[in-house]
Design an enzyme around this catalytic site. Structure first.
Site, PDB file in Angstrom:
ATOM      1  N   GLY A 149       0.819  -1.201   0.000  1.00 26.20           N
ATOM      2  CA  GLY A 149       0.000   0.000   0.000  1.00 26.20           C
ATOM      3  C   GLY A 149       0.857   1.257   0.000  1.00 26.20           C
ATOM      4  CB  CYS A 150       0.021   4.739  -0.838  1.00 28.78           C
ATOM      5  SG  CYS A 150      -1.562   4.880   0.012  1.00 28.78           S
TER       6      CYS A 150
END
Lengths: 344, 344, 344, 344
Positions: B149-150
């Site tokens: 994920g970011c």
């Protein structure tokens, strides 16, 4: 590998040239000049370029080093190219000038709008206006190319199909243009602070903007006659992008405008005529060299509304400069410029 | 030419994959699926891609067509990859999943945070967490890659040098993260309207964000032990970018942190450790796959402050996915990802 | 009618004072000074004030005219109040100083952080730190009020309930603060251009910001002892607003934090403790003098996360200055400050 | 104290009414309706209003309760006022409708543009168009007031001085208007996401926007004859504000336009004609009920360019609604509306 020099690389058109040339497979930046930042490494000023130009530092302009390049870009305030171009052309290199110095064909007109004497009127004869969609053949032969301004690019590309076809009443053209604030450059000024220009919209220089004579000159060439133009630029709360909303009265309602525009630009790699009924967004060209255009005739009346968008720093400046370089040096025109826009 | 399939291409990570793959010299998108937009041509949804994918249209997911690709990206909400991955892997293709479906190694933990049963626990054994800076060798062999994920990408890259060196007190780690709104996706929601999220800043899900267990899992692997982490995400009024401000107490003040970070990432093409005293800006990575990091120890105290920035849609999603593809398929790791960030 | 003077009214805190005083039923601005803009009418500089101050023009500072006012605000760079305060206090007027000149009680500490000798150490004894939530009684008697800085206001209001209650480990406090760019003032600077600071987030002065000693001083008074504080300010792409995310380790998990904060601020007109689980947005206080606070203890651990938002130009500067004026002059504290925030 | 009811208070014009009425010394909101949010307290939806409407909750519309109010505002989608107005007027209360339901005098025209039958054609006779600068006397007697739309307000105020004076060629009027996104309302829509509408500019509905017939109707009344109008609205990346750039050809160049405009609006409290050569910014009216206008005749030609800015939520909606209330109820017209704009 093409050897590239850049004069005045610390502003927005300078860093944009560097960004685009970093993606160009045939170009290598040999020299970049700045008097104020002499000795500073390029990535120290522009962190987005770390890893790309780690060995390149700003140097004081030197005609010898610049003359050894195949092409020299000027990304300078007006007046600088005037003073260096003659000497530099004598070395045999090509000049692609992003400033306004050689855009107007009439030195007196230039002096009037820029408030100083024209510094190189003798070079005007060989200067070529670098709008490829109009001047491609001349660009191929050119040694001195004047890259069009941002507003002039968006406006001319939007209006010339009508003018070339003799379809518009040339006395009442209107260009209502909206620009992101990067068009004002990277200089410190109160008006361009985020605190002043964000969350707000305003027109400026309604009385007369310096791009007015340049646009008019281009439109008159397309119309083969005098043109009455009202040009109102607006400052828009965004970084990049120009949206030109163009108004022209047509003499003949029966012409298929969609077809006219599509055919005019059928072979142009950087002009995209959108389907009928479209509304181009500036973000659809952000970071790219495209100009996207839509043409409307609201309520089937006489008034044509053309919507034309570009990225002011790319097709409106550095991208168009690279496009000119590709043409002038016989490379494929889209080299280094084919990437899509950044969206969202 | 590598044949690429994309499942669920209508969101921000989908269009970003398309943007990056358009610049990739070895990849060609063969299939892109969307149930809701079946039949729509890609450039009709994403005008920035006009001229790039003019023959590509969204189609209903079909295992046969997807299985004929060399690699299939999932740019879907959680749960979708669970339901399709098994069947698709059986065709012999590789899967690079941008969703959260295979990021957590513990199916029960996944169920707890995502509020539904894990749909493919039997595949967890072969799923590789696609953080190249940690897992490059495993990625080379992987058939099923879970793209981080970011927030987890920015946070892990900022903290693992400290943890791997055993230098941080692992019980009191803090990640104060600021994200642009594109992280919330392209779905219509009141909270992401410009009128609601512009000109404002707020924290959200302080109680517990779904990226918390993913970050903790990664940090624990680096620390080889349990980790106490407080993670506070904030919504920032910009489109792209994550700025992670990371706090850790060091056990030993004598270690040269600048050197530690520089050496850890010396051979990493997409991690850039900035010079001492730097403050990375998210715009310095906008549109690029770089992570830029600076490390500080204010007032020479025990507390280390690491600043780590990425573009959430590139290194935080689609760019990292392409990086994984390059590694998994034996291509040069930077292929299609070497362009500089867009600045300004 | 209270006669008001303003020294240095051309910056953001100056125009904000004028905006707020225009709505104040008991105050009238008699004098506003600016050396650089002498003679300019106020609405010519600030078009939002057209119709409000049509007869007011900037004048050169004059102790006689200023001394005839009931209260004089300083909205000046640091150092100016030092040089004028003594003479002005001698006239009998009150001074409310929005600059940093009298915030630190220790002249040496001030000199260290501001890089110049303290210009009026003899006045420090009578200077009152103008945080009404802590110092209301002293403000009532004060002739010289030092209005707290923006970060210090948001941070102190968020942490003092914990510190006064002796609940926090005072050695590991963290203030991760995000500010809109108006905090940098109205001076022309490249870093505050929209083209540079929009669509981006960055930390700055991690090594040590001038507000650090001010915050520490306030926290130490609340804690009645030394405090270890790490303060990391961030530049956020918005005009107004501060979001302080505050981290403290509690010694006792059993205390009802929601109750602690609610009771501490029960009678405060400008501190709003939000319901449990809330996430205040800076826009909820835009243009208003409110501070909104939420308190969290994620995953029921030891670490407390306090979210505190203010408008940096109102509660963080000019609004708090007016609040101080109301208190010092015996007016109702909320006079002229009761309007809601502008949202959206 | 005036008893106020609001039908449909959950959108942007609703919260703006509440903000303005909170500052109004003579008005008290007794009822606010919303079917979807029944029972929710107003400050729970709008945190900026905490402390102002703590006892007010949304309720289901009830003619009895609404009828007991002195005035009822409709802040609803079109069609709602049609269905409730008749019954409500029968109770003796006044209606101030912010929707489009009673703006067009011709029911068929309304049906054509809004795509449904007009629901209350019998009430059109008593409906008064609430543009005080044109209709003040009628508003004083009105029981049913149709508040002008945002674009129509900015455009009419900018053009009527020319039309009333018979100075403009009425066949070629152009209104190039730029609006902040709050004009699109608070409904969740992809196009209004920050990720979609920030950092971009676009025109929309060039073919024909619903405000076109309303503007044309008003201009025709001023011109006492038919009017040819092209209206192009643009979506601008900001929350609030409309900038109307208006083009008209004058028949007589000798008229002093500055004087014409100044005299026309000499007694208008909410129209501010700027000095010659000015360029109004939308931020100069943010949050205020002012319309600021500048008039230019570039290069001394025939074409007049009028620049007219308003806050679309205030003078373009809720502020003008309150102004109408003040007039209709015999209060001072500026009551509750006299505060300056929020700048920066």
């Amino acid at each position: 590998m093409i050897k590239v020099g850049i004069v005045g690389g610390t502003g927005y058109t300078g860093v944009e040239l560097l960004r685009l040339l970093a993606q160009h497979p045939e170009a290598h930046v040999e020299v970049i000049t700045s008097r104020s930042e002499e000795g500073m490494r390029v990535p120290d000023m522009y962190p987005n370029l770390r890893g790309h130009y780690d060995d390149l530092a700003f140097s004081v302009p030197d005609v010898g080093r610049l003359g050894a390049c195949d092409v020299v870009f000027f990304a300078t305030p007006h007046g600088v190219a005037h003073s260096l171009a003659g000497e530099l052309l004598a070395t045999g290199t090509r000049i692609i000038d992003l400033s306004a110095d050689f855009r107007l064909r009439d030195a007196d007109e230039w002096s009037k709008w820029y408030g100083q004497a024209h510094g190189a009127p003798d070079l005007l004869d060989q200067a070529v206006y670098g709008l490829p969609e109009v001047n491609r053949d001349a660009i191929r032969q050119a040694r001195l190319i004047a890259v069009p301004g941002c507003y002039p690019t968006a406006t001319q590309l939007g209006l010339i199909p009508l003018l070339e076809a003799g379809l518009a009443d040339t006395s009442t053209l209107i260009a209502d243009c909206k620009s992101g604030v990067s068009g004002a450059g990277r200089g410190a000024s109160v008006g361009s602070l985020l605190g002043e220009s964000s969350e707000s919209m305003k027109a400026y220089t309604v009385t007369g903007h310096r791009h007015l004579p340049e646009i008019r000159q281009g439109l008159q060439l397309a119309a083969k006659g005098p043109v009455g133009l009202t040009f109102v630029p607006h400052l828009t709360p965004m970084i990049r992008g120009i949206h030109a909303t163009l108004y022209a009265t047509v003499k003949d309602r029966s012409v298929d405008l969609q077809n006219l525009f599509s055919e005019r630009y059928a072979n142009e790699p950087f002009v995209d005529v959108l389907p009928k009924g479209s509304h181009p967004e500036t973000r659809s060209v952000r970071g790219s060299n495209m100009c996207r255009i839509a043409v409307h005739r609201p309520q089937d009346g006489d008034l044509v509304v053309v919507l034309s968008v570009i990225d002011n720093l790319v097709k409106g400046a550095s991208g168009q400069a690279v496009q000119n370089m590709n043409i002038a040096l016989g490379l494929e025109e889209t080299l280094g410029l084919a990437h899509p826009a950044l969206m969202p």
